[in-house]
Scaffold this motif. Structure first.
Motif, mmCIF file in Angstrom:
data_model
loop_
_atom_site.group_PDB
_atom_site.id
_atom_site.type_symbol
_atom_site.label_atom_id
_atom_site.label_comp_id
_atom_site.label_asym_id
_atom_site.label_seq_id
_atom_site.Cartn_x
_atom_site.Cartn_y
_atom_site.Cartn_z
ATOM 1 N N THR A 914 7.927 -2.638 1.991
ATOM 2 C CA THR A 914 8.347 -1.414 2.658
ATOM 3 C C THR A 914 9.798 -1.098 2.316
ATOM 4 N N ALA A 915 10.287 0.048 2.795
ATOM 5 C CA ALA A 915 11.629 0.515 2.440
ATOM 6 C C ALA A 915 12.715 -0.440 2.922
ATOM 7 N N ASP A 916 12.434 -1.203 3.971
ATOM 8 C CA ASP A 916 13.437 -2.147 4.483
ATOM 9 C C ASP A 916 13.269 -3.539 3.882
ATOM 10 N N ASP A 917 12.565 -3.592 2.720
ATOM 11 C CA ASP A 917 12.374 -4.836 1.954
ATOM 12 C C ASP A 917 11.532 -5.876 2.671
ATOM 13 N N GLN A 918 10.754 -5.467 3.634
ATOM 14 C CA GLN A 918 9.791 -6.358 4.261
ATOM 15 C C GLN A 918 8.568 -6.491 3.352
ATOM 16 N N GLU A 919 8.070 -7.712 3.210
ATOM 17 C CA GLU A 919 6.876 -7.942 2.383
ATOM 18 C C GLU A 919 5.757 -8.499 3.241
ATOM 19 N N ASN A 920 4.548 -7.973 2.998
ATOM 20 C CA ASN A 920 3.366 -8.456 3.707
ATOM 21 C C ASN A 920 2.211 -8.544 2.724
ATOM 22 N N GLN A 921 1.393 -9.571 2.908
ATOM 23 C CA GLN A 921 0.154 -9.649 2.136
ATOM 24 C C GLN A 921 -0.945 -8.952 2.918
ATOM 25 N N LEU A 922 -1.783 -8.192 2.193
ATOM 26 C CA LEU A 922 -2.784 -7.348 2.821
ATOM 27 C C LEU A 922 -4.191 -7.868 2.566
ATOM 28 N N GLU A 923 -5.060 -7.610 3.522
ATOM 29 C CA GLU A 923 -6.463 -7.981 3.368
ATOM 30 C C GLU A 923 -7.190 -6.920 2.553
ATOM 31 N N PHE A 924 -8.217 -7.375 1.833
ATOM 32 C CA PHE A 924 -8.973 -6.413 1.017
ATOM 33 C C PHE A 924 -10.391 -6.913 0.809
ATOM 34 N N ASP A 925 -11.253 -5.962 0.418
ATOM 35 C CA ASP A 925 -12.628 -6.254 0.011
ATOM 36 C C ASP A 925 -12.832 -5.672 -1.373
ATOM 37 N N PHE A 926 -13.678 -6.318 -2.160
ATOM 38 C CA PHE A 926 -13.957 -5.816 -3.501
ATOM 39 C C PHE A 926 -15.463 -5.781 -3.739
ATOM 40 N N LEU A 933 -12.268 -1.251 -4.742
ATOM 41 C CA LEU A 933 -11.379 -2.117 -3.986
ATOM 42 C C LEU A 933 -10.961 -1.398 -2.710
ATOM 43 N N THR A 934 -11.183 -2.034 -1.562
ATOM 44 C CA THR A 934 -10.795 -1.453 -0.270
ATOM 45 C C THR A 934 -9.703 -2.305 0.344
ATOM 46 N N ILE A 935 -8.544 -1.688 0.577
ATOM 47 C CA ILE A 935 -7.400 -2.372 1.171
ATOM 48 C C ILE A 935 -7.337 -1.952 2.636
ATOM 49 N N ARG A 936 -7.451 -2.920 3.531
ATOM 50 C CA ARG A 936 -7.587 -2.630 4.948
ATOM 51 C C ARG A 936 -6.265 -2.787 5.690
ATOM 52 N N LYS A 937 -5.996 -1.836 6.575
ATOM 53 C CA LYS A 937 -4.886 -1.869 7.528
ATOM 54 C C LYS A 937 -3.515 -2.129 6.894
ATOM 55 N N PRO A 938 -3.144 -1.338 5.878
ATOM 56 C CA PRO A 938 -1.777 -1.521 5.363
ATOM 57 C C PRO A 938 -0.726 -1.061 6.363
ATOM 58 N N GLY A 939 -1.026 0.022 7.135
ATOM 59 C CA GLY A 939 -0.212 0.362 8.306
ATOM 60 C C GLY A 939 1.098 1.057 8.053
ATOM 61 N N MET A 940 1.349 1.569 6.842
ATOM 62 C CA MET A 940 2.629 2.241 6.600
ATOM 63 C C MET A 940 2.637 3.634 7.220
ATOM 64 N N ASN A 941 3.795 4.059 7.729
ATOM 65 C CA ASN A 941 3.931 5.437 8.197
ATOM 66 C C ASN A 941 3.741 6.375 7.004
ATOM 67 N N ALA A 942 3.085 7.510 7.260
ATOM 68 C CA ALA A 942 2.752 8.422 6.161
ATOM 69 C C ALA A 942 3.990 9.045 5.532
ATOM 70 N N GLY A 943 5.130 8.983 6.223
ATOM 71 C CA GLY A 943 6.343 9.559 5.666
ATOM 72 C C GLY A 943 7.289 8.551 5.067
ATOM 73 N N ALA A 944 6.849 7.319 4.904
ATOM 74 C CA ALA A 944 7.742 6.239 4.483
ATOM 75 C C ALA A 944 7.612 5.941 2.990
ATOM 76 N N ASP A 945 8.680 5.352 2.425
ATOM 77 C CA ASP A 945 8.641 4.791 1.067
ATOM 78 C C ASP A 945 7.995 3.411 1.126
ATOM 79 N N TRP A 946 7.204 3.067 0.124
ATOM 80 C CA TRP A 946 6.621 1.736 0.030
ATOM 81 C C TRP A 946 6.055 1.517 -1.369
ATOM 82 N N THR A 947 5.888 0.274 -1.718
ATOM 83 C CA THR A 947 5.188 -0.088 -2.953
ATOM 84 C C THR A 947 4.187 -1.180 -2.613
ATOM 85 N N MET A 948 3.075 -1.145 -3.336
ATOM 86 C CA MET A 948 1.999 -2.106 -3.118
ATOM 87 C C MET A 948 1.633 -2.687 -4.489
ATOM 88 N N THR A 949 1.731 -3.989 -4.623
ATOM 89 C CA THR A 949 1.491 -4.643 -5.910
ATOM 90 C C THR A 949 0.189 -5.417 -5.881
#
Length: 951
Positions: A914-926, A933-949
């Motif tokens: 996230t924009a504040d450099d917090q890192e989280n691992q996300l659950e997914f199904d394939f 690929l379905t990534i479940r509950k990433p939870g970012m605000n729709a107006g926020a900066d983020w990257t997902m690797t």
């Protein structure tokens, strides 16, 4: 209390009976053909290749901004003034008017958003045969040939467009009526002028015979006896059926031909119930004349409710456009040197080495006014859209709720009926945003009023809808009941705001209220007064969730010629014939302004109109009028809306289910499925048809309709972003495939499927009993994903798709990211804070991108940069969200709750930063079988900066 029948009046009953009897089809005899329209017949009779017009090169003046040049008609010596401008954005403007008209000729106001800025013109060469000018763009020139006059726009060695190449320029000069005077009187007038000339002219003779205009009488007097005796029927008076059109100004038509080398496909000039690709007009030309046409016939060039005089021409190399700025009755002839040739014939030409270049020739004929034409030179479709938008503006940015579903009928009976229908949507779990009231909600067809018995407490009704976050539309038509007990009528009459008849009295015609007056909306003071009637303290019972529908604004006059207004009616000093096609534009303009003003300029309006002209896109939405519950009417809704979109009017829809007649359950379901993917989504039905709310056709069909409407609501974020883009650029929301694939000839004539933006391809099921459809998927390197099954298909193929009654064939383009809201509630406003699901469809390079636009959904605060506009991109296994507008400010409670990646590979882990450099691992199904690929509950605000690797 008077019954409906008693209140209609005998003339209206006759009209209604005529409509409802017999075959439910248009009576063509009520509407003119070209042969029955005197000016069209005269102009069409001009022989090609015998142009009498010659350019007087010695009169040429060239400034930094324009070229002026006189043209002379060698048959009657009348001179015209040609003005040529190079406008910013690769547009050339050509104006032709009489050099010395007897009186001013009408020039269309208010349609252009400003006086178009010019660019420099420069002279490249000149000789006795013509002049060559540089148009500023690289290797782009205009060649003016002198004898006969001709104008060619050239780029490199290619002719892009030619004017008067077929010699069909026609300009009927204003004149005094000669057939009512003796030749002796005419000669006396000329003799008197000669005496005046001798007194006031200079003593130095002019040696140039062609330059006598400074001292000769006006051209309308300079007429030979031979020409005088050629007065034809219809020049000064014309009768059609029982109506006589006096023509005090006499013949005043203008016409001009355009040649388009290399072009076989032309589009636009709505509104016609015809194919997307315009046909050659061996019979009648296409007609542009706003008319109230009862259950219009399909696949012919008859005029309908709207007239937008814009045509686009396209081939694999270039797109161009012609904007003919004239509001009078207009006919458009189209011919082609490839018309009638079979595919085999064209192939044979190719094999045999035929050198014939395809060419389309177009001729515009208008009854009055001047020639004022804008040549939009592209070269791409997007640039033509931008060029036209720079002249007439872009699509108004609608309130988000207006992109939801609308429920309408002529008429919901009373407040209890409205309440019951509203409750029915909740009971059957079908979302909707607007319920509509037609003319019966008023007190005796007096607009801005309510029936005192059936709608006794409108604010209570509106508050009930507001409590559910829903809205209402009520009709306000521009015909005003002549009734001295009616405040609106009394004020319009006392202020002198009614259109006048030829004798100067208030014009009256018959429409729904009976005898009616017609406000002169061409007057700014009348429009300002009308806008004021929507104020809450003027429009009794109205509230902020009440919006407006302008119907019958062609204008419709039941007892008028061709069911419209007499052409010799007067708007001040101008005749109605000069501005007929503008009337509905002005009605919608005044109404939209009223809705804006009532909120103090805060709230965006929503106004639906039936009659349109160029520039109507700035004012709201349009629908395709009184269609029928027939399969062909469902099919024709696609090219009709595509044609409107190409000329700027994106907010288009057709009455779901058909206005006239009663649809089968199959047709109704298929129409909902089609309408759910068209910009304006409204069901509507005639007074005499059985009720057809979505739950009245059995549980199985209710479920199918529910699913179609719910699909619409899941895509509202995408629709809203497309309309924001249309507001910014002028690009159509619903567009033909060739717009995005301009070099693919297989797309050029397709009109049974369409794109929404770039990224959704829709091929509705429009055939009765269909078990499958064949959709063309474009793009050599493209892939397309079925949005329902996620199955992947390659581009450049005709894909056969088996269908059931639940099928709506829709595909998402590989390389796109589309945000959706999957929690569908009772209305769009109820979904405001709900989360998003991102659908990421990867292309063959495993990349994708998309956008998300969010604002408050209903105010003009976005103009103050109160919005969120984000870009999503997926590349190198990284999905990111970045701010496209860092200086814009807005907050949202919505978040991203799910990401679905189509065409994906299975990662070992997914990390969100996230924009504040917090890192989280996300659950997914394939799903390996479908590569989803379905990534479940990433939870970012729709107006926020983020990257997902993805690793």
């Amino acid at each position: 209390m008077a019954t409906f029948t008693e209140r209609m009046g005998p003339v209206l009953l006759f009209w209604l009976g005529l409509c409802l009897s017999g075959t439910w089809a248009v009576d063509k005899g009520n509407f003119k053909t070209c042969d029955q329209s005197a000016f069209c017949k005269r102009q069409r009779a001009i022989t090609p290749g015998e142009s009498p017009y010659r350019a007087l090169l010695e009169t040429m003046e060239l400034t930094n901004t324009k070229l002026t040049l006189q043209l002379i008609n060698d048959n009657n010596k009348v001179r015209l003034l040609l003005e040529l401008y190079r406008l910013q954005g690769n547009i050339t403007r050509v104006k032709i008017n009489e050099l010395k008209p007897l009186k001013p000729r009408y020039e269309v106001p208010d349609v252009l958003i400003r006086e178009p800025p010019t660019e420099p013109l420069s002279l490249l060469s000149q000789d006795e045969n013509g002049v060559v000018l540089s148009l500023g763009a690289e290797s782009q020139r205009v060649i003016v040939s002198a004898r006969p006059f001709r104008l060619d726009i050239v780029e490199g060695r290619d002719v892009l467009m030619s004017l008067n190449s077929r010699g069909l320029l026609g300009f009927e000069h204003l004149r005094m009526r000669k057939d009512t005077f003796s030749y002796k009187v005419t000669s006396t007038v000329a003799s008197v002028w000669d005496n005046i000339k001798r007194v006031f002219s200079s003593s130095q003779a002019d040696p140039e015979a062609d330059n006598k205009e400074a001292t000769d009488p006006p051209s309308q007097v300079e007429t030979t006896k031979e020409e005088e005796e050629k007065v034809e029927d219809g020049m000064w008076e014309e009768t059609f059926k029982s109506h006589t059109d006096s023509k005090p100004n006499g013949p005043s038509a203008v016409s001009l031909d355009f040649s388009l080398p290399g072009v076989e496909h032309v589009y636009g000039i709505p509104e016609h119930a015809d194919t997307l690709k315009l046909k050659t007009t061996d019979g009648d030309p296409y007609r542009l004349y706003n008319l109230d046409v009862f259950q219009y016939e399909l696949y012919n060039p008859m005029a309908l409710y709207g007239s937008v005089p814009v045509m686009l021409a396209h081939n694999a190399q270039r797109t161009t456009g012609i904007f003919w700025l004239n509001a009078a009755e207009t006919w458009v002839d189209i011919s082609s040197n490839t018309a009638g040739k079979t595919v085999f014939g064209k192939m044979l030409d190719y094999v045999q080495g035929s050198s014939e270049t395809p060419q389309t020739d177009v001729r515009w004929i208008s009854e009055s006014g001047i020639i004022d034409v804008f040549l939009m030179l592209g070269p791409t479709p997007r640039e033509v859209f931008s060029q036209y938008a720079s002249l007439t503006g872009t699509q108004a940015f609608p309130p988000l709720a207006s992109l939801g579903y609308h429920q309408c009928r002529w008429n919901y009976n009373d407040q209890e009926d409205v309440r019951a229908v509203d409750a029915g949507f909740d009971e059957h779990d079908i979302p909707y945003d607007f319920i509509w009231l037609d003319i019966e909600h008023t007190d005796g067809k007096r607009y801005f009023t309510w029936d005192p018995h059936k709608f006794a407490s409108p604010k209570e009704m509106l508050q009930g809808l507001m409590d559910k976050k829903r809205k209402m539309v009520a009709i306000v038509d521009p015909h005003i009941k002549v009734d001295t007990n009616y405040k609106i009528h009394n004020e319009i009459r006392s202020r002198g705001f009614y259109i006048k008849n030829k004798d100067g009295a208030d014009y009256e015609g018959w429409c729904w209220p009976g005898s009616a007056g017609y406000p002169d909306f061409t007057r700014p003071d009348m429009r300002a007064w009308w806008a004021g009637q929507f104020a809450y303290d003027q429009y009794e019972g109205s509230m902020e969730n009440l919006y407006t529908w302008n119907d019958m604004n062609e204008p419709s006059v039941f007892n008028g010629p061709e069911v419209t207004m007499h052409k010799d009616a007067l708007h001040g000093s101008w005749e109605h014939r000069d501005m007929h096609n503008l009337y509905g534009f002005y009605v919608q303009m005044a109404t939209a302004q009223g809705l804006i003003e009532r909120s103090g300029g805060v709230e965006r309006p929503f106004v639906l109109t039936r009659a349109v002209f160029a520039g109507s896109q700035r004012l709201g939405a349009v629908w395709t009028g009184d269609n029928a519950a027939e399969w062909d009417h469902l099919k024709i809704s696609i090219p009709m809306c595509l044609s409107l979109g190409l000329v700027g009017i994106s907010f288009c829809g057709a009455d779901v289910g058909g206005f006239f007649k009663s649809p089968s359950s199959e047709l109704l379901v298929r129409w909902y499925q089609t309408g759910a993917y068209q910009p304006f989504f409204r069901a509507h039905a005639h007074l005499d048809t059985p009720r057809r709310e979505p739950w009245l056709f059995g549980p199985e069909n209710t479920a199918l309709i529910r699913e179609a409407v719910r699909q619409r609501y899941t895509f509202l974020p995408y629709w809203y972003q497309l309309f924001y883009h249309a507001y910014q650029t002028g690009e159509p929301v619903m567009r033909p495939l060739w717009v995005e694939y301009p070099q693919d000839p297989a797309t050029f004539a397709l009109d049974d499927e369409f794109l929404l933006g770039r990224d959704l391809l829709v091929h509705p099921v429009t055939e009765e009993g269909a078990r499958g459809v064949t959709a063309y998927l474009p793009g050599k390197d493209e892939v397309w994903f079925d949005i329902h099954t996620f199955q992947k298909h390659n581009g450049v193929q005709n894909l056969y798709i088996p269908v059931t009654m639940s099928s709506i064939p829709v595909f998402q383009r590989g390389g796109s990211i589309i945000p959706r809201k999957l929690r569908v509630r009772r209305s769009s406003a109820c979904m405001e804070d709900d989360p998003y699901t991102l659908y990421v469809a990867l292309d063959n390079r495993r990349t994708a991108e998309g956008e998300l636009y969010i604002d408050d959904g209903h105010t003009f605060n976005f103009e103050k940069r109160e919005f969120i506009h984000r870009k999503f991109s997926f590349t190198n296994n990284v999905l990111s969200s970045v701010n496209l507008e860092p200086d814009a400010q807005f907050t949202t409670k919505s978040w991203v709750e799910r990401i679905i990646i189509l065409g994906a590979s299975k990662p070992s882990k997914i990390t969100l930063r996230t924009a504040d450099d917090q890192e989280n691992q996300l659950e997914f199904d394939f799903d390996a079988s479908m590569s989803v690929l379905t990534i479940r509950k990433p939870g970012m605000n729709a107006g926020a900066d983020w990257t997902m690797t993805l690793q």
